[in-house]
Write a protein that holds these residues in place. Structure first.
Motif, PDB file in Angstrom:
ATOM      1  N   LEU A   1       0.777 -17.688   1.281  1.00 35.27           N
ATOM      2  CA  LEU A   1       1.566 -16.636   0.639  1.00 35.27           C
ATOM      3  C   LEU A   1       2.945 -17.232   0.393  1.00 35.27           C
ATOM      4  CD1 LEU A   1       2.114 -13.704  -0.206  1.00 35.27           C
ATOM      5  CD2 LEU A   1       2.609 -13.187   2.200  1.00 35.27           C
TER       6      LEU A   1
ATOM      7  N   THR B   1      -0.927  -5.552  -0.110  1.00 35.02           N
ATOM      8  CA  THR B   1      -2.033  -5.889   0.806  1.00 35.02           C
ATOM      9  C   THR B   1      -3.379  -5.911   0.070  1.00 35.02           C
ATOM     10  OG1 THR B   1      -2.130  -3.583   1.461  1.00 35.02           O
ATOM     11  CG2 THR B   1      -1.018  -5.081   2.976  1.00 35.02           C
TER      12      THR B   1
ATOM     13  N   ASN C   1       6.227 -10.267   6.600  1.00 35.61           N
ATOM     14  CA  ASN C   1       5.071 -10.735   5.816  1.00 35.61           C
ATOM     15  C   ASN C   1       4.133 -11.567   6.670  1.00 35.61           C
ATOM     16  OD1 ASN C   1       5.148 -10.388   2.558  1.00 35.61           O
ATOM     17  ND2 ASN C   1       7.190 -10.198   3.441  1.00 35.61           N
TER      18      ASN C   1
ATOM     19  N   PHE D   1       0.221 -10.806   7.093  1.00 34.09           N
ATOM     20  CA  PHE D   1      -0.756 -11.606   6.330  1.00 34.09           C
ATOM     21  C   PHE D   1      -1.294 -12.837   7.037  1.00 34.09           C
ATOM     22  CE2 PHE D   1       1.499  -9.275   2.999  1.00 34.09           C
ATOM     23  CZ  PHE D   1       0.409  -8.695   2.368  1.00 34.09           C
TER      24      PHE D   1
ATOM     25  N   ARG E   1      -3.384  -3.612   7.459  1.00 28.23           N
ATOM     26  CA  ARG E   1      -3.529  -5.049   7.206  1.00 28.23           C
ATOM     27  C   ARG E   1      -4.566  -5.310   6.126  1.00 28.23           C
ATOM     28  NH1 ARG E   1      -2.726  -6.334  13.447  1.00 28.23           N
ATOM     29  NH2 ARG E   1      -0.490  -6.563  13.337  1.00 28.23           N
ATOM     30  N   PRO E   2      -4.473  -6.483   5.500  1.00 31.52           N
ATOM     31  CA  PRO E   2      -5.377  -6.750   4.375  1.00 31.52           C
ATOM     32  C   PRO E   2      -6.830  -6.531   4.737  1.00 31.52           C
ATOM     33  CG  PRO E   2      -3.721  -8.469   4.585  1.00 31.52           C
ATOM     34  CD  PRO E   2      -3.564  -7.586   5.777  1.00 31.52           C
TER      35      PRO E   2
END
Ligand SMILES: C[S@@+](CC[C@H](N)C(=O)[O-])C[C@H]1O[C@@H](n2cnc3c(N)ncnc32)[C@H](O)[C@@H]1O
Length: 256
Positions: free
Chosen positions: A81, A141, A166, A170, A244-245
């Motif tokens: 990222l 996300t 971040n 992530f 969260r993702p």
């Protein structure tokens, strides 16, 4: 400027080589992009591989490598990222470093550089532009899966908090990496650059196994590359797990 005669591997990355030019050391990345050059950097072909000059005046990551950074850089096959991609100069190099098997999710909030970033991504298939504000990571996300590293170059007073939030959201888990191109002049003129660095390291030490920071002078005044590998503690007090993702659950990679 002429293309170098001989490239040598460097220990920090399998996708970066160096060449000597008089008393200067040049770095070159094995590129996954296609011409034209991004900002006038040199491109050469060697034995079926295309390299582009990795310019320390244009990229803080190149400057850090030349200044002896030993804390690791994005590696082949990884997902990173990237916060503050601007028009993609360094993001394109990070995309070179992770290669075709990796991905770079490049966040930029300003429309004008973002439009150029989108144009660049047409020529770097592993570079994925994300229009967004890095202070609001929950908003992307759905676009960014769990990653192996976060790189930030956002030149904001709260840059440490931004990259930390971040990273918490992530990064896949402990042992992943977190790199910050720290711009000390954005943190106020009341302290010397070295004092801002010391404060930053104090703030990060509880969550990172810090690598020795490097000053990016003479390429970037008042900047340091700071970072290291994350400790389990980073993930303790973060946003609720449901935020969260989704890919974190899809890939079955749970955080502690
Ligand atoms: C120093 S420039 C980045 C240069 C770029 N990393 C490179 O090496 O090619 C900083 C960038 O961060 C972006 N930025 C600043 N605050 C941001 C935020 N909260 N979210 C996303 N981008 C931000 C700015 O718009 C600017 O393009």
């Amino acid at each position: 400027m002429r293309a170098p005669r001989r490239f040598e591997p460097i220990p920090e990355s399998a996708r970066v080589v160096r060449a000597r030019s008089g008393d200067r050391t040049e770095l070159w990345t094995e590129t996954v992009g296609t011409l034209p050059p991004v900002f006038g950097e040199r491109w050469v072909e060697r034995d079926g591989t295309t390299y582009r000059s990795f310019e320390p005046n244009r990229s803080k990551l190149a400057a850090a490598l030349l200044k002896g950074w030993s804390g690791g850089v994005p590696a082949a096959g990884e997902r990173w990222l990237y916060l503050g991609a601007a028009s993609g100069t360094t993001a394109s190099y990070v995309a070179d470093l992770v290669g075709t098997g990796g991905r770079v999710y490049a966040v930029e909030r300003s429309l004008r550089p973002f439009a150029r970033l989108v144009g660049l991504a047409d020529r770097w298939p592993n570079l994925l532009p994300v229009l967004g504000d890095a202070r609001q990571p929950l908003e992307y996300t759905g676009l960014v899966p769990p990653v192996d590293g976060v790189y930030a170059d956002i030149a904001q007073p709260d840059q440490v908090e931004i990259v930390r939030s971040n990273a918490e959201l992530f990064l896949r888990g402990p042992g992943t990496r977190f790199l910050l191109a720290l711009k000390t002049s954005s943190m106020g003129r009341d302290l010397a650059a070295s004092a801002h660095l010391a404060r930053t390291e104090d703030a990060l030490r509880p969550v990172l196994h810090l690598s020795p920071a490097v000053a990016l002078e003479p390429f970037h005044r008042g900047h340091y590359l700071v970072g290291g590998r994350v400790r389990p503690g980073l993930f303790g007090a973060g946003p609720d797990a449901s935020a969260r993702p989704r890919a974190a659950r899809f890939h079955g990679r749970r955080r502690p």
